[in-house]
Design a protein around this motif. Structure first.
Motif, PDB file in Angstrom:
ATOM      1  N   GLY A  48       0.801  -1.216   0.000  1.00 60.31           N
ATOM      2  CA  GLY A  48       0.000   0.000   0.000  1.00 60.31           C
ATOM      3  C   GLY A  48       0.832   1.263   0.000  1.00 60.31           C
ATOM      4  N   PHE A  49       2.077   1.158  -0.393  1.00 56.59           N
ATOM      5  CA  PHE A  49       2.972   2.317  -0.407  1.00 56.59           C
ATOM      6  C   PHE A  49       2.446   3.379  -1.372  1.00 56.59           C
ATOM      7  CE2 PHE A  49       6.556   4.622  -2.254  1.00 56.59           C
ATOM      8  CZ  PHE A  49       7.153   5.125  -1.118  1.00 56.59           C
ATOM      9  N   ILE A  50       2.413   4.632  -0.910  1.00 56.44           N
ATOM     10  CA  ILE A  50       1.912   5.752  -1.705  1.00 56.44           C
ATOM     11  C   ILE A  50       3.063   6.708  -1.988  1.00 56.44           C
ATOM     12  CG2 ILE A  50       0.344   7.725  -1.745  1.00 56.44           C
ATOM     13  CD1 ILE A  50      -1.545   6.163   0.020  1.00 56.44           C
ATOM     14  N   LEU A  51       3.141   7.147  -3.219  1.00 55.74           N
ATOM     15  CA  LEU A  51       4.201   8.071  -3.606  1.00 55.74           C
ATOM     16  C   LEU A  51       3.745   9.502  -3.364  1.00 55.74           C
ATOM     17  CD1 LEU A  51       6.955   8.572  -4.884  1.00 55.74           C
ATOM     18  CD2 LEU A  51       5.859   8.532  -7.131  1.00 55.74           C
ATOM     19  N   THR A  52       4.442  10.174  -2.458  1.00 63.24           N
ATOM     20  CA  THR A  52       4.193  11.575  -2.123  1.00 63.24           C
ATOM     21  C   THR A  52       5.536  12.297  -2.092  1.00 63.24           C
ATOM     22  OG1 THR A  52       4.412  11.195   0.261  1.00 63.24           O
ATOM     23  CG2 THR A  52       2.206  10.892  -0.717  1.00 63.24           C
ATOM     24  N   PRO A  53       5.530  13.632  -1.995  1.00 63.46           N
ATOM     25  CA  PRO A  53       6.819  14.334  -1.878  1.00 63.46           C
ATOM     26  C   PRO A  53       7.664  13.843  -0.714  1.00 63.46           C
ATOM     27  CG  PRO A  53       5.080  15.889  -2.408  1.00 63.46           C
ATOM     28  CD  PRO A  53       4.411  14.558  -2.165  1.00 63.46           C
ATOM     29  N   ALA A  54       7.014  13.461   0.396  1.00 61.87           N
ATOM     30  CA  ALA A  54       7.782  12.975   1.544  1.00 61.87           C
ATOM     31  C   ALA A  54       8.357  11.588   1.288  1.00 61.87           C
ATOM     32  CB  ALA A  54       6.888  12.959   2.785  1.00 61.87           C
ATOM     33  N   SER A  55       7.557  10.687   0.722  1.00 60.61           N
ATOM     34  CA  SER A  55       8.036   9.323   0.487  1.00 60.61           C
ATOM     35  C   SER A  55       8.999   9.238  -0.688  1.00 60.61           C
ATOM     36  CB  SER A  55       6.852   8.386   0.255  1.00 60.61           C
ATOM     37  OG  SER A  55       6.118   8.777  -0.898  1.00 60.61           O
ATOM     38  N   SER A  56       9.015  10.264  -1.543  1.00 61.68           N
ATOM     39  CA  SER A  56       9.957  10.236  -2.663  1.00 61.68           C
ATOM     40  C   SER A  56      11.402  10.267  -2.185  1.00 61.68           C
ATOM     41  CB  SER A  56       9.687  11.421  -3.599  1.00 61.68           C
ATOM     42  OG  SER A  56       9.934  12.648  -2.938  1.00 61.68           O
ATOM     43  N   GLU A  57      11.627  10.864  -1.033  1.00 56.66           N
ATOM     44  CA  GLU A  57      12.983  10.893  -0.482  1.00 56.66           C
ATOM     45  C   GLU A  57      13.473   9.487  -0.164  1.00 56.66           C
ATOM     46  OE1 GLU A  57      16.511  12.488   0.557  1.00 56.66           O
ATOM     47  OE2 GLU A  57      14.786  13.619  -0.214  1.00 56.66           O
ATOM     48  N   HIS A  58      12.568   8.623   0.279  1.00 58.24           N
ATOM     49  CA  HIS A  58      12.932   7.236   0.569  1.00 58.24           C
ATOM     50  C   HIS A  58      13.339   6.494  -0.699  1.00 58.24           C
ATOM     51  CE1 HIS A  58      12.813   3.269   2.453  1.00 58.24           C
ATOM     52  NE2 HIS A  58      12.020   2.876   1.467  1.00 58.24           N
ATOM     53  N   ILE A  59      12.604   6.723  -1.790  1.00 58.79           N
ATOM     54  CA  ILE A  59      12.932   6.060  -3.057  1.00 58.79           C
ATOM     55  C   ILE A  59      14.256   6.579  -3.596  1.00 58.79           C
ATOM     56  CG2 ILE A  59      12.136   5.597  -5.395  1.00 58.79           C
ATOM     57  CD1 ILE A  59       9.308   5.936  -4.458  1.00 58.79           C
ATOM     58  N   LEU A  60      14.496   7.875  -3.465  1.00 61.89           N
ATOM     59  CA  LEU A  60      15.762   8.432  -3.928  1.00 61.89           C
ATOM     60  C   LEU A  60      16.943   7.851  -3.147  1.00 61.89           C
ATOM     61  CD1 LEU A  60      14.820  12.176  -4.509  1.00 61.89           C
ATOM     62  CD2 LEU A  60      15.488  10.510  -6.240  1.00 61.89           C
ATOM     63  N   ARG A  61      16.768   7.632  -1.857  1.00 59.89           N
ATOM     64  CA  ARG A  61      17.843   7.006  -1.078  1.00 59.89           C
ATOM     65  C   ARG A  61      18.102   5.585  -1.566  1.00 59.89           C
ATOM     66  NH1 ARG A  61      15.418   9.570   3.467  1.00 59.89           N
ATOM     67  NH2 ARG A  61      14.393   7.598   4.009  1.00 59.89           N
ATOM     68  N   ASN A  62      17.026   4.857  -1.859  1.00 58.79           N
ATOM     69  CA  ASN A  62      17.199   3.507  -2.404  1.00 58.79           C
ATOM     70  C   ASN A  62      17.915   3.555  -3.756  1.00 58.79           C
ATOM     71  OD1 ASN A  62      15.898   2.374  -0.234  1.00 58.79           O
ATOM     72  ND2 ASN A  62      13.917   2.185  -1.262  1.00 58.79           N
ATOM     73  N   LEU A  63      17.606   4.576  -4.543  1.00 60.67           N
ATOM     74  CA  LEU A  63      18.242   4.715  -5.849  1.00 60.67           C
ATOM     75  C   LEU A  63      19.728   4.981  -5.703  1.00 60.67           C
ATOM     76  CD1 LEU A  63      17.830   4.892  -8.925  1.00 60.67           C
ATOM     77  CD2 LEU A  63      17.365   7.320  -8.636  1.00 60.67           C
ATOM     78  N   TYR A  64      20.089   5.873  -4.783  1.00 62.54           N
ATOM     79  CA  TYR A  64      21.503   6.176  -4.575  1.00 62.54           C
ATOM     80  C   TYR A  64      22.254   4.980  -3.986  1.00 62.54           C
ATOM     81  CZ  TYR A  64      20.179  11.058  -5.284  1.00 62.54           C
ATOM     82  OH  TYR A  64      19.711  12.230  -5.814  1.00 62.54           O
ATOM     83  N   ASP A  65      21.555   4.175  -3.184  1.00 70.95           N
ATOM     84  CA  ASP A  65      22.194   2.979  -2.607  1.00 70.95           C
ATOM     85  C   ASP A  65      22.374   1.873  -3.639  1.00 70.95           C
ATOM     86  OD1 ASP A  65      22.300   4.226  -0.159  1.00 70.95           O
ATOM     87  OD2 ASP A  65      20.433   3.322   0.580  1.00 70.95           O
ATOM     88  N   SER A  66      21.513   1.863  -4.677  1.00 73.21           N
ATOM     89  CA  SER A  66      21.537   0.779  -5.655  1.00 73.21           C
ATOM     90  C   SER A  66      22.509   1.031  -6.792  1.00 73.21           C
ATOM     91  CB  SER A  66      20.132   0.566  -6.233  1.00 73.21           C
ATOM     92  OG  SER A  66      19.197   0.270  -5.221  1.00 73.21           O
ATOM     93  N   ILE A  67      22.792   2.304  -7.097  1.00 77.73           N
ATOM     94  CA  ILE A  67      23.616   2.618  -8.252  1.00 77.73           C
ATOM     95  C   ILE A  67      24.452   3.855  -7.948  1.00 77.73           C
ATOM     96  CG2 ILE A  67      21.761   3.968  -9.282  1.00 77.73           C
ATOM     97  CD1 ILE A  67      22.731   3.139 -12.002  1.00 77.73           C
ATOM     98  N   ASP A  68      25.675   3.851  -8.416  1.00 82.62           N
ATOM     99  CA  ASP A  68      26.586   4.962  -8.145  1.00 82.62           C
ATOM    100  C   ASP A  68      26.142   6.244  -8.846  1.00 82.62           C
ATOM    101  OD1 ASP A  68      28.166   3.309  -6.606  1.00 82.62           O
ATOM    102  OD2 ASP A  68      29.432   2.707  -8.300  1.00 82.62           O
ATOM    103  N   ASP A  69      25.789   6.139 -10.112  1.00 82.16           N
ATOM    104  CA  ASP A  69      25.403   7.308 -10.905  1.00 82.16           C
ATOM    105  C   ASP A  69      24.048   7.049 -11.547  1.00 82.16           C
ATOM    106  OD1 ASP A  69      25.251   9.616 -12.339  1.00 82.16           O
ATOM    107  OD2 ASP A  69      26.817   9.098 -13.797  1.00 82.16           O
ATOM    108  N   PRO A  70      22.955   7.585 -10.980  1.00 83.81           N
ATOM    109  CA  PRO A  70      21.622   7.324 -11.560  1.00 83.81           C
ATOM    110  C   PRO A  70      21.483   7.827 -12.989  1.00 83.81           C
ATOM    111  CG  PRO A  70      21.442   8.222  -9.327  1.00 83.81           C
ATOM    112  CD  PRO A  70      22.878   8.351  -9.736  1.00 83.81           C
ATOM    113  N   ASP A  71      22.258   8.831 -13.372  1.00 84.78           N
ATOM    114  CA  ASP A  71      22.143   9.369 -14.724  1.00 84.78           C
ATOM    115  C   ASP A  71      22.845   8.503 -15.771  1.00 84.78           C
ATOM    116  OD1 ASP A  71      20.699  11.489 -13.753  1.00 84.78           O
ATOM    117  OD2 ASP A  71      22.434  12.809 -13.533  1.00 84.78           O
ATOM    118  N   ALA A  72      23.499   7.428 -15.344  1.00 84.32           N
ATOM    119  CA  ALA A  72      24.198   6.566 -16.296  1.00 84.32           C
ATOM    120  C   ALA A  72      23.247   5.620 -17.016  1.00 84.32           C
ATOM    121  CB  ALA A  72      25.272   5.754 -15.572  1.00 84.32           C
TER     122      ALA A  72
END
Length: 224
Positions: A48-72
């Motif tokens: 039931g996870f909902i994407l909001t401005p507050a929860s987007s920070e959590h996804i961005l942290r997961n993104l930075y933890d998963s890959i060194d350069d997201p723009d690659a």
């Protein structure tokens, strides 16, 4: 056919090798890009996870933890830009529009990456036609010399060998150029089709994991 027909077959083989090398490189890069589709950025234990401005920070942290350069990667770059916009501006209604704009940009970049390859496909048969003109020039020149110098049938037969050699160059270089261009063009179509399928998969991934999780909270469309 390749070693006794002048310089044109060497040029055809050289351009064909460059085109094949570029297609191979694109194939390897596509295989690497597809690895981003396996990323698990959303909480797997919370359906039931909902994407909001507050929860987007959590996804961005997961993104930075998963890959060194997201723009690659094409996919992670889309996610990074969309969630960065959501985090900074707070308007979840803009996420879908940002993803669509970035998807159009990616499609344009993929299409423009074939510019050099299209030029090679155009140049290869042109080289074959150049070989045809050169071969016909040699054949006609030799035929003119035969008519002016040969007096007996034996001399005529020997001199005609130069004429047939020029005709062989003319037709074989055209054949080489057309076959090489056809094969490379078919390979390019297959490669482009796979990249288009990958872009569709990126759209589906963003639609399912980002747009499908958006929720409007409040009348102004601002998440809390």
């Amino acid at each position: 056919m390749f070693t006794q027909r002048g310089p044109v077959p060497y040029a055809i083989v050289f351009l064909s090798a460059l085109a094949c090398a570029q297609l191979l490189l694109k194939h390897r890069k596509l295989a690497l890009q597809k690895r981003a589709l396996s990323l698990k950025l959303l909480p797997t234990d919370d359906p039931g996870f909902i994407l909001t401005p507050a929860s987007s920070e959590h996804i961005l942290r997961n993104l930075y933890d998963s890959i060194d350069d997201p723009d690659a990667f094409l996919l992670t770059r889309r996610i990074h830009i969309a969630l960065g916009n959501l985090r900074n501006i707070g308007r979840i209604g803009d996420v879908d529009e940002v993803l669509k704009t970035q998807a159009e940009n990616d499609e344009g970049q993929v299409d423009s990456s074939y510019t050099v390859l299209r030029g090679m496909i155009w140049a290869i048969p042109v080289l074959g036609f150049i070989g045809t003109v050169l071969g016909l020039s040699v054949a006609l020149g030799s035929f003119g010399k035969v008519l002016s110098s040969a007096n007996e049938m034996g001399q005529l037969r020997g001199a005609l060998q130069g004429v047939t050699g020029g005709l062989s160059t003319a037709f074989e270089t055209t054949l080489e150029g057309l076959v090489a261009a056809l094969v490379i063009h078919l390979m390019m179509i297959g490669m482009k089709r796979r990249e288009e399928q990958f872009l569709d998969q990126c759209k589906d991934y963003c639609q399912k994991n980002l747009v499908g999780r958006l929720r409007l909270i409040g009348g102004d469309g601002i998440g809390q």
